[in-house]
Scaffold this motif. Structure first.
Motif, PDB file in Angstrom:
ATOM      1  N   GLU A 137       0.835  -1.202   0.000  1.00 30.54           N
ATOM      2  CA  GLU A 137       0.000   0.000   0.000  1.00 30.54           C
ATOM      3  C   GLU A 137       0.875   1.260   0.000  1.00 30.54           C
ATOM      4  OE1 GLU A 137      -3.106  -0.028   2.949  1.00 30.54           O
ATOM      5  OE2 GLU A 137      -3.121   2.171   3.033  1.00 30.54           O
ATOM      6  N   ARG A 138       1.977   1.228   0.718  1.00 27.80           N
ATOM      7  CA  ARG A 138       2.869   2.387   0.774  1.00 27.80           C
ATOM      8  C   ARG A 138       3.695   2.540  -0.498  1.00 27.80           C
ATOM      9  NH1 ARG A 138       5.491   5.717   4.361  1.00 27.80           N
ATOM     10  NH2 ARG A 138       4.387   4.875   6.145  1.00 27.80           N
ATOM     11  N   GLY A 139       4.072   1.426  -1.071  1.00 28.68           N
ATOM     12  CA  GLY A 139       4.946   1.482  -2.235  1.00 28.68           C
ATOM     13  C   GLY A 139       6.241   2.194  -1.920  1.00 28.68           C
ATOM     14  N   THR A 140       6.634   3.151  -2.733  1.00 28.45           N
ATOM     15  CA  THR A 140       7.904   3.843  -2.511  1.00 28.45           C
ATOM     16  C   THR A 140       7.730   5.139  -1.721  1.00 28.45           C
ATOM     17  OG1 THR A 140       7.681   4.991  -4.613  1.00 28.45           O
ATOM     18  CG2 THR A 140       8.939   2.925  -4.632  1.00 28.45           C
ATOM     19  N   GLY A 141       6.517   5.403  -1.247  1.00 27.17           N
ATOM     20  CA  GLY A 141       6.271   6.664  -0.532  1.00 27.17           C
ATOM     21  C   GLY A 141       6.922   6.672   0.839  1.00 27.17           C
ATOM     22  N   GLY A 142       7.542   7.768   1.155  1.00 23.17           N
ATOM     23  CA  GLY A 142       8.154   7.913   2.485  1.00 23.17           C
ATOM     24  C   GLY A 142       8.286   9.382   2.816  1.00 23.17           C
ATOM     25  N   PHE A 143       9.017   9.671   3.863  1.00 25.99           N
ATOM     26  CA  PHE A 143       9.349  11.058   4.222  1.00 25.99           C
ATOM     27  C   PHE A 143       8.120  11.962   4.244  1.00 25.99           C
ATOM     28  CE2 PHE A 143      12.999   8.978   2.356  1.00 25.99           C
ATOM     29  CZ  PHE A 143      13.955   9.175   3.335  1.00 25.99           C
ATOM     30  N   GLY A 144       7.086  11.535   4.952  1.00 27.47           N
ATOM     31  CA  GLY A 144       5.895  12.365   5.101  1.00 27.47           C
ATOM     32  C   GLY A 144       4.829  12.125   4.047  1.00 27.47           C
TER      33      GLY A 144
END
Ligand SMILES: O=c1ccn([C@H]2C[C@H](O)[C@@H](COP(=O)(O)OP(=O)(O)OP(=O)(O)O)O2)c(=O)[nH]1
Ligand SMILES: [Mg+2]
Length: 149
Positions: A137-144
């Motif tokens: 669900e997150r995939g490559t998303g990070g840092f906020g």
């Protein structure tokens, strides 16, 4: 219950590290020093605990963390932020004390200066892939990436 080997390196150490309450996660570590030691603002100093510990099992490690009261009230935290004790380390347990506050702080002999938590550790094998088996669900998303509130 697991038993971990402790060597007493300094005869001023009269008790083994112990859990203050049945539910404590941390064992308090004490400053094994001859005389009160003043830590000036901004100063970092290695403080001996007077003990050595051999965890001896790669499935465990120990982490040294600041005591909340010292950190919050006096700005006395760790020079390495967190100390990591390897399971194969047999040397003296040292605590790097950092006065990040703006007033001198006196460490008294045998004062409790930090705490140690024994944690489980996994040493996995690694293998290289071209792409991960499934997309999370997150995939490559990070840092906020999930928002700010
Ligand atoms: O607060 C600490 C942190 C580390 N150690 C000891 C135990 C640890 O196993 C060893 C090495 O620590 P670390 O791997 O974090 O330091 P390094 O800078 O990577 O040194 P090395 O090259 O010896 O691994 O030093 C302490 O006594 N207190
Ligand atoms: Mg290392």
């Amino acid at each position: 219950m697991k038993s971990i080997a402790i060597k007493i390196l300094d005869q001023r150490v009269t008790t083994l590290p112990e859990y203050a309450t049945p539910g404590s996660a941390g064992l308090d570590l004490r400053a094994c020093i001859d005389a009160p030691l003043t830590l000036e603002p901004g100063q970092t100093q290695f403080i001996p605990t007077g003990i050595a510990m051999h965890i001896g099992d790669p499935n465990y490690a120990a982490m040294i963390l600041p005591r909340s009261g010292l950190g919050h009230k006096h700005g006395i935290v760790l020079g390495n932020l967190v100390g990591l004790i390897d399971s194969d380390y047999q040397g003296p347990l040292m605590v790097s004390m950092w006065n990040r506050g703006d007033a001198p702080f006196v460490i008294e002999p045998m004062e409790r200066i930090a705490q140690m938590v024994i944690v489980p550790v996994m040493q996995p094998r690694f293998h290289i892939v071209e792409s991960f088996e499934s997309e999370s669900e997150r995939g490559t998303g990070g840092f906020g990436s999930t928002g700010t509130n």
